[in-house]
Design a protein around this motif. Structure first.
Motif, PDB file in Angstrom:
ATOM      1  N   ARG A  40       0.870  -1.176   0.000  1.00  0.00           N
ATOM      2  CA  ARG A  40       0.000   0.000   0.000  1.00  0.00           C
ATOM      3  C   ARG A  40       0.909   1.228   0.000  1.00  0.00           C
ATOM      4  N   SER A  56      -0.966  -3.090  -4.220  1.00  0.00           N
ATOM      5  CA  SER A  56      -2.384  -3.442  -4.307  1.00  0.00           C
ATOM      6  C   SER A  56      -3.263  -2.203  -4.213  1.00  0.00           C
ATOM      7  N   ALA A  57      -2.716  -1.100  -3.657  1.00  0.00           N
ATOM      8  CA  ALA A  57      -3.474   0.147  -3.551  1.00  0.00           C
ATOM      9  C   ALA A  57      -2.505   1.315  -3.524  1.00  0.00           C
ATOM     10  N   GLN A 108      -2.335   5.699  -3.200  1.00  0.00           N
ATOM     11  CA  GLN A 108      -3.044   6.934  -2.848  1.00  0.00           C
ATOM     12  C   GLN A 108      -2.120   8.129  -3.069  1.00  0.00           C
ATOM     13  N   GLU A 167      -6.048   6.880  -6.004  1.00  0.00           N
ATOM     14  CA  GLU A 167      -7.036   7.783  -5.431  1.00  0.00           C
ATOM     15  C   GLU A 167      -6.338   9.057  -4.960  1.00  0.00           C
TER      16      GLU A 167
END
Length: 292
Positions: free
Chosen positions: A173, A199-200, A202, A231
């Protein structure tokens, strides 16, 4: 895209073991080689600093003491390396790419040389994909971390600052601190291999952090061209500290890696007045990938 060759300057500080563990985690992710480099103080460098009014005998005594202390420090660093590697499984000690290629996994090597640490580390790191450096010691002024700043300012390579306590994982992350500067753009480019694996992802931004340059939405569009969904999150300073707000947002996201540009303002200004880079260096509890 992958990191294949990592440099870890080892100084013998208490943070060295955590840095070793952090570098090895990264090496396992990329099946990479970690070269641990210890730079001993060259006693001959002491003589020009001795100043006038000292006899030859006094200078020789200073050089002998420096040589003795440097040797003891080098022994402690090598002992740290040997102790760390003795219980490792699935890791091979190797000092050339042919041997490393045959293992199919992470490899380690160690070297101790004499010279000026900031010069040698900056020069050597230019031929590595990434340099991993120990976290500045608690209570120690960040400006005294010669290896860290030498790489940031004089290598052209990215730096991964290890936390005080080694993480469980890196890069699952990822938070990208974005303020539109050339430094943050360089950090994004250096972090692309991590961003592809994550996996993510930001993107963290705020009005107080933004400089002249593209906004966070522009970075979001850029990452989409690389097939990296991200995001955009606007964070707020905490108690007027932009760096505290940035780290708080990364913590809320559960990030195990933060990537950011370093010293968008001058280093002198940040040392005197404080700044985002300095706050992150002093307080981050996760690995931080920085570029200058």
């Amino acid at each position: 895209m992958a990191y294949r060759r990592l440099l870890l300057p080892l100084t013998g500080t208490a943070a060295g073991e955590a840095a070793l563990a952090t570098a090895l985690i990264a090496a396992r992710v990329w099946s990479a080689h970690v070269h641990c480099l210890h730079v001993r103080v060259d006693a001959r460098d002491v003589a020009p600093l001795a100043g006038e009014g000292l006899s030859g005998a006094m200078i020789e005594e200073m050089m002998a003491a420096t040589e003795r202390e440097s040797g003891e420090r080098a022994d402690r660093v090598k002992t740290l390396f040997d102790k760390f590697t003795s219980g490792l499984g699935g890791v091979t000690l190797a000092d050339n790419p042919d041997t490393a290629a045959k293992t199919g996994g992470p490899t380690l090597s160690f070297e101790s040389i004499a010279g000026r640490e900031e010069d040698i580390v900056a020069q050597q790191s230019r031929l590595y994909d990434l340099a991993v450096v120990p976290h500045p010691e608690a209570g120690e002024d960040v400006s005294s971390s010669d290896a860290l700043h030498a790489i940031l300012f004089d290598s052209g390579r990215p730096v991964l600052i290890a936390p005080r306590v080694a993480p469980i994982d890196i890069g699952t992350r990822v938070c990208v601190a974005w303020n539109g500067t050339a430094e943050s753009a360089a950090a994004v480019a250096a972090a692309l291999p991590w961003l592809h694996k994550a996996s993510a992802v930001q993107i963290l931004c705020s009005e107080e952090y933004q400089r002249r340059g593209p906004k966070a939405e522009g970075l979001q569009a850029y990452l989409r061209w690389h097939s990296i969904p991200a995001e955009v999150v606007v964070f707020k300073p905490q108690t007027r500290e932009v760096g505290a707000g940035l780290l708080g947002a990364a913590r809320d996201f559960g990030a195990d890696l933060l990537t950011m540009g370093a010293y968008s303002h001058s280093r002198l200004r940040q040392l005197i007045l404080g700044g985002v880079t300095r706050h992150v260096l002093e307080n981050a509890e996760i690995p931080v990938l920085m570029c200058r």
